[in-house]
Design a protein around this motif. Structure first.
Motif, mmCIF file in Angstrom:
data_model
loop_
_atom_site.group_PDB
_atom_site.id
_atom_site.type_symbol
_atom_site.label_atom_id
_atom_site.label_comp_id
_atom_site.label_asym_id
_atom_site.label_seq_id
_atom_site.Cartn_x
_atom_site.Cartn_y
_atom_site.Cartn_z
ATOM 1 N N ALA A 82 57.942 32.526 49.875
ATOM 2 C CA ALA A 82 56.736 31.833 50.336
ATOM 3 C C ALA A 82 57.023 31.201 51.706
ATOM 4 N N LYS B 65 52.071 33.683 42.827
ATOM 5 C CA LYS B 65 51.336 32.463 42.516
ATOM 6 C C LYS B 65 50.393 32.726 41.351
ATOM 7 N N ASP B 66 50.513 31.941 40.303
ATOM 8 C CA ASP B 66 49.691 32.114 39.099
ATOM 9 C C ASP B 66 49.779 33.546 38.578
ATOM 10 N N ALA C 118 51.122 36.866 46.327
ATOM 11 C CA ALA C 118 50.458 35.981 47.281
ATOM 12 C C ALA C 118 51.281 35.885 48.556
ATOM 13 N N GLU D 257 59.180 25.544 51.799
ATOM 14 C CA GLU D 257 58.659 25.931 50.482
ATOM 15 C C GLU D 257 59.743 25.818 49.411
ATOM 16 N N LYS E 76 59.579 23.191 46.314
ATOM 17 C CA LYS E 76 59.499 23.743 44.962
ATOM 18 C C LYS E 76 60.646 23.266 44.082
#
Length: 250
Positions: free
Chosen positions: A57, A63-64, A68, A205, A209
């Motif tokens: 990222a 993502k989910d 992404a 990121e 995270k």
């Protein structure tokens, strides 16, 4: 009620016309820029297998449960212009993805840097994004340039292009090879190494995270050898696909 029916019918007609117009533009685009051989390649290879990283990222991540990032959006945009479907492949390390591309088990690797060594196995498109590498360190330390790290240790992801540059031009910096970005930053957070190297977006990121509050960006590398031009890569035996992607990029 009849007015509702009228507007609903009008909406359907406009939607159909709009779709037809978009589809017509896509078809004209498809036919105007591609050779007959390239069009035939796409007809016989309608699905593009593309690598999807776990921890790159904001360029390439999950993502989910879905792909992404900037590079993901970019390849989807290219594919939409030539009616290609994409199958995203995940669950491998960066080194394993490169091996899959060598073996023609996937079609495209995203956000890759072109190097002389990689050109032995891969063909590259034009650059689609440029970024600059940054050195990350413990927040209680002070460094100004790479020469400050002579005799010290960097954590570097295996098969990243930065490994070769450091080995060739900064041989006094010791390298600890790791599997992925998360591990590189964790080694720094645990004081197992003195620094790690990555671009600012990915670095922030990973820090966020994993809650690595003791890590900060120390300085942007001025050495132009560390400037990053992100490209798409395909197997060297697949020049048609590279040419197609280049044309759509243009």
């Amino acid at each position: 009620m009849k007015y509702l029916y009228y507007y609903f019918t009008l909406f359907i007609l406009l939607s159909v016309n709009l779709f037809a117009d978009v589809n017509s533009k896509s078809t004209n685009f498809f036919n105007s820029i591609l050779t007959q051989e390239e069009r035939e390649y796409l007809r016989t290879n309608p699905i593009l297998k593309v690598h999807n990283s776990l921890d790159s990222a904001p360029y390439n991540f999950i993502k989910d449960g879905k792909p992404a990032g900037y590079s993901i959006d970019y390849i989807q945009l290219l594919a939409s212009k030539i009616n290609l479907k994409i199958e995203f492949i995940r669950g491998y390390t960066w080194e394993e993805f490169l091996q899959l591309l060598k073996e023609n088990k996937i079609d495209v690797v995203l956000n890759i840097i072109k190097t002389k060594e990689r050109e032995k196995d891969f063909l590259f498109t034009a650059s689609y994004f440029s970024i600059v590498n940054t050195v990350f360190t413990n927040k209680n330390t002070t460094y100004n340039n790479l020469n400050d790290f002579n005799g010290k240790i960097f954590s570097v992801v295996k098969s990243f292009s930065e490994k070769k540059i450091l080995e060739e031009f900064y041989p006094n910096i010791h390298l600890l090879m790791v599997e992925d970005n998360n591990e590189a930053f964790k080694q720094l957070s645990f004081n197992k190494v003195d620094a790690t190297i990555n671009n600012l977006g990915v670095g922030y990121e990973v820090i966020s995270k994993n809650g690595l509050t003791n890590i900060v960006p120390s300085f942007e590398i001025k050495d132009k050898k560390f400037n990053i031009d992100l490209r798409l890569a395909v197997n060297k035996e697949n020049p048609l696909l590279r040419n197609i992607l280049n044309k759509v990029q243009n």
